[in-house]
Write a protein that holds these residues in place. Sequence first.
Motif, PDB file in Angstrom:
ATOM      1  N   PHE A  18     -10.590 -10.969   0.803  1.00 28.71           N
ATOM      2  CA  PHE A  18     -10.130 -10.142   1.922  1.00 28.71           C
ATOM      3  C   PHE A  18      -8.602 -10.087   1.968  1.00 28.71           C
ATOM      4  N   SER A  19      -7.942 -11.230   1.735  1.00 39.06           N
ATOM      5  CA  SER A  19      -6.484 -11.256   1.736  1.00 39.06           C
ATOM      6  C   SER A  19      -5.923 -10.386   0.615  1.00 39.06           C
ATOM      7  N   THR A  20      -6.544 -10.481  -0.571  1.00 33.49           N
ATOM      8  CA  THR A  20      -6.093  -9.656  -1.695  1.00 33.49           C
ATOM      9  C   THR A  20      -6.251  -8.173  -1.390  1.00 33.49           C
ATOM     10  N   LEU A  21      -7.406  -7.801  -0.868  1.00 34.29           N
ATOM     11  CA  LEU A  21      -7.652  -6.397  -0.537  1.00 34.29           C
ATOM     12  C   LEU A  21      -6.696  -5.904   0.535  1.00 34.29           C
ATOM     13  N   LEU A  22      -6.513  -6.714   1.586  1.00 38.31           N
ATOM     14  CA  LEU A  22      -5.644  -6.307   2.686  1.00 38.31           C
ATOM     15  C   LEU A  22      -4.200  -6.157   2.224  1.00 38.31           C
ATOM     16  N   THR A  23      -3.709  -7.116   1.435  1.00 36.97           N
ATOM     17  CA  THR A  23      -2.328  -7.045   0.947  1.00 36.97           C
ATOM     18  C   THR A  23      -2.132  -5.857   0.012  1.00 36.97           C
ATOM     19  N   THR A  24      -3.114  -5.617  -0.861  1.00 39.12           N
ATOM     20  CA  THR A  24      -3.003  -4.497  -1.795  1.00 39.12           C
ATOM     21  C   THR A  24      -2.987  -3.164  -1.058  1.00 39.12           C
ATOM     22  N   VAL A  25      -3.892  -3.006  -0.099  1.00 38.10           N
ATOM     23  CA  VAL A  25      -3.933  -1.764   0.683  1.00 38.10           C
ATOM     24  C   VAL A  25      -2.636  -1.583   1.474  1.00 38.10           C
ATOM     25  N   PHE A  26      -2.144  -2.686   2.050  1.00 36.46           N
ATOM     26  CA  PHE A  26      -0.901  -2.612   2.819  1.00 36.46           C
ATOM     27  C   PHE A  26       0.273  -2.215   1.921  1.00 36.46           C
ATOM     28  N   ALA A  27       0.341  -2.802   0.709  1.00 30.20           N
ATOM     29  CA  ALA A  27       1.446  -2.496  -0.203  1.00 30.20           C
ATOM     30  C   ALA A  27       1.403  -1.036  -0.646  1.00 30.20           C
ATOM     31  N   ILE A  28       0.222  -0.582  -1.050  1.00 28.19           N
ATOM     32  CA  ILE A  28       0.093   0.814  -1.497  1.00 28.19           C
ATOM     33  C   ILE A  28       0.415   1.776  -0.363  1.00 28.19           C
ATOM     34  N   SER A  29      -0.107   1.462   0.825  1.00 22.92           N
ATOM     35  CA  SER A  29       0.146   2.336   1.973  1.00 22.92           C
ATOM     36  C   SER A  29       1.634   2.363   2.322  1.00 22.92           C
ATOM     37  N   SER A  30       2.296   1.197   2.283  1.00 23.42           N
ATOM     38  CA  SER A  30       3.717   1.134   2.632  1.00 23.42           C
ATOM     39  C   SER A  30       4.564   1.927   1.656  1.00 23.42           C
ATOM     40  N   ILE A  31       4.293   1.751   0.358  1.00 13.81           N
ATOM     41  CA  ILE A  31       5.068   2.485  -0.649  1.00 13.81           C
ATOM     42  C   ILE A  31       4.838   3.982  -0.525  1.00 13.81           C
ATOM     43  N   THR A  32       3.580   4.362  -0.311  1.00 15.40           N
ATOM     44  CA  THR A  32       3.266   5.785  -0.188  1.00 15.40           C
ATOM     45  C   THR A  32       3.931   6.394   1.041  1.00 15.40           C
ATOM     46  N   ILE A  33       3.843   5.699   2.151  1.00 17.53           N
ATOM     47  CA  ILE A  33       4.473   6.208   3.383  1.00 17.53           C
ATOM     48  C   ILE A  33       5.982   6.256   3.231  1.00 17.53           C
ATOM     49  N   ARG A  34       6.561   5.209   2.606  1.00 15.39           N
ATOM     50  CA  ARG A  34       8.009   5.206   2.391  1.00 15.39           C
ATOM     51  C   ARG A  34       8.431   6.386   1.528  1.00 15.39           C
ATOM     52  N   GLN A  35       7.690   6.629   0.441  1.00 13.02           N
ATOM     53  CA  GLN A  35       8.022   7.744  -0.447  1.00 13.02           C
ATOM     54  C   GLN A  35       7.920   9.074   0.283  1.00 13.02           C
ATOM     55  N   SER A  36       6.871   9.202   1.081  1.00 12.78           N
ATOM     56  CA  SER A  36       6.671  10.469   1.801  1.00 12.78           C
ATOM     57  C   SER A  36       7.761  10.695   2.845  1.00 12.78           C
ATOM     58  N   LEU A  37       8.062   9.630   3.591  1.00  9.07           N
ATOM     59  CA  LEU A  37       9.094   9.770   4.622  1.00  9.07           C
ATOM     60  C   LEU A  37      10.459  10.049   3.997  1.00  9.07           C
ATOM     61  N   GLN A  38      10.753   9.402   2.875  1.00  7.92           N
ATOM     62  CA  GLN A  38      12.033   9.610   2.214  1.00  7.92           C
ATOM     63  C   GLN A  38      12.152  11.049   1.709  1.00  7.92           C
ATOM     64  N   THR A  39      11.059  11.534   1.115  1.00  5.90           N
ATOM     65  CA  THR A  39      11.066  12.918   0.621  1.00  5.90           C
ATOM     66  C   THR A  39      11.225  13.909   1.759  1.00  5.90           C
ATOM     67  N   ASP A  40      10.466  13.672   2.847  1.00  9.16           N
ATOM     68  CA  ASP A  40      10.563  14.581   3.994  1.00  9.16           C
ATOM     69  C   ASP A  40      11.964  14.570   4.600  1.00  9.16           C
ATOM     70  N   LEU A  41      12.572  13.378   4.664  1.00  7.80           N
ATOM     71  CA  LEU A  41      13.913  13.283   5.247  1.00  7.80           C
ATOM     72  C   LEU A  41      14.944  14.026   4.394  1.00  7.80           C
ATOM     73  N   ILE A  42      14.844  13.866   3.064  1.00 11.84           N
ATOM     74  CA  ILE A  42      15.770  14.564   2.179  1.00 11.84           C
ATOM     75  C   ILE A  42      15.561  16.075   2.265  1.00 11.84           C
TER      76      ILE A  42
END
Length: 430
Positions: A18-42
């Motif tokens: 569960f910890s592995t799954l939760l951390t992996t999902v959190f990492a992927i989601s964070s990177i994806t959201i960061r990339q999207s927000l950065q692109t939208d801001l630019i």
Amino acid sequence: MNFRSSIKSRIIIGFLAFSTLLTTVFAISSITIRQSLQTDLIAQTIQEDLDAYMLRVSGNPQVISEEPVSNNVVGIITTPDNFHLDLPLHYADLDEGTHVLQEDSKTYIVAVNKRHQVDDQPVWGYIKYDISHMGQNNQPLLMAFALMFLVFLLLAYLLAIYVSKKALKPLSKLAAKLENLSNDIHIEPLAPHFHEDEVGQIAKALDAYAQKLTDYVIRDKEFNADVSHELRTPLTVIRSTVELIKSNPKITTKELDRINRIERAAKQSSELTETLLLLAREERKEHPGHERTQPGLIIRSILEGFEPTLKLKPVKTKITENDWLQVKAPESVVSVVLSNLIGNAIKYTTEGTVHIILNKDHIIVEDEGIGVNESELPKLFDRHYRVGKSNSKGSGLGLAIVKRLCDLYNWDIEIKRNNTTGLSAKLTFR
């Protein structure tokens, strides 16, 4: 215990997964959201820059030569007629707004403005911003997530161990109480020591099952005691009556022979009753002191009982005493074991000789009977198994009783095929 099959290991593995799954999902989601927000801001920034510049151009065309489109990006102002000189033709098909394009292994955000005119001629504005470097910016973030993953994994492991100990403590307590139960018939109930939870329900079920077994054991012991008492009384009467009849001086030889057969049968019944009661109680009874049973005398008594059977078919018996054998066991037990072995040898021998050989620590009973297949040998001691069931009479319990008595007294019993067609039974005493 296999680690993977234990409840504790399953809890730990579950927490880690569960910890592995939760951390992996959190990492992927964070990177994806960061990339999207950065692109939208630019995209929003360069679009606002372009819109402001084009607004100034529409009011003052001299701005084109005086000011750059943007300080941070590449900006191009063109017209539909001169478009092919400034930009690739596929840019002309872009709608107004922002777009993400791939060119020469690079990624660009392109802002488009086509809604302004200069001297009644349409003027198009484009801003290109290279965002290829944004992927490199993700490496520190990935390293941070990797470190966070290891920390979370360690915390999950420690938490899993703590939770498993807490969760399994009642089960461990129940197992300890079960291991410490005495052999007494009336055992202490388990349920009062546990809460009204799942373990408490298991304890109640075990108490109920233990009570059923206790009732069964009590009934079995009472039945054994009743059988012992009720059978011994008529057998004692029969034996005393036989002794009284034998004391009559007028009794004939033929009558005496029949009376002796009755006496032997009563004696065998007494021995069998005593032996079966020992088996039922799983109680090993031995002679006190240095008293011993002599199997040689018992064998001769057994053969006397089979004389009527031996007269009906051409079967002989031969006793060979290579050594003087004594056994530290009740005469009744030795008699029951040898009666079954000798009786089977005589029963399944239609013609020939039954050899009984006494050695220092074992007895061998060999027959010249029909024998059995090699595959049937391991089944001979099974309850209710009979060789040649269609032609054989009996319940198939004799050798099963022999095996149980041998186990009770730590004797060895082995039956194998001999050099003739029959079988050889070897009884070794300890």
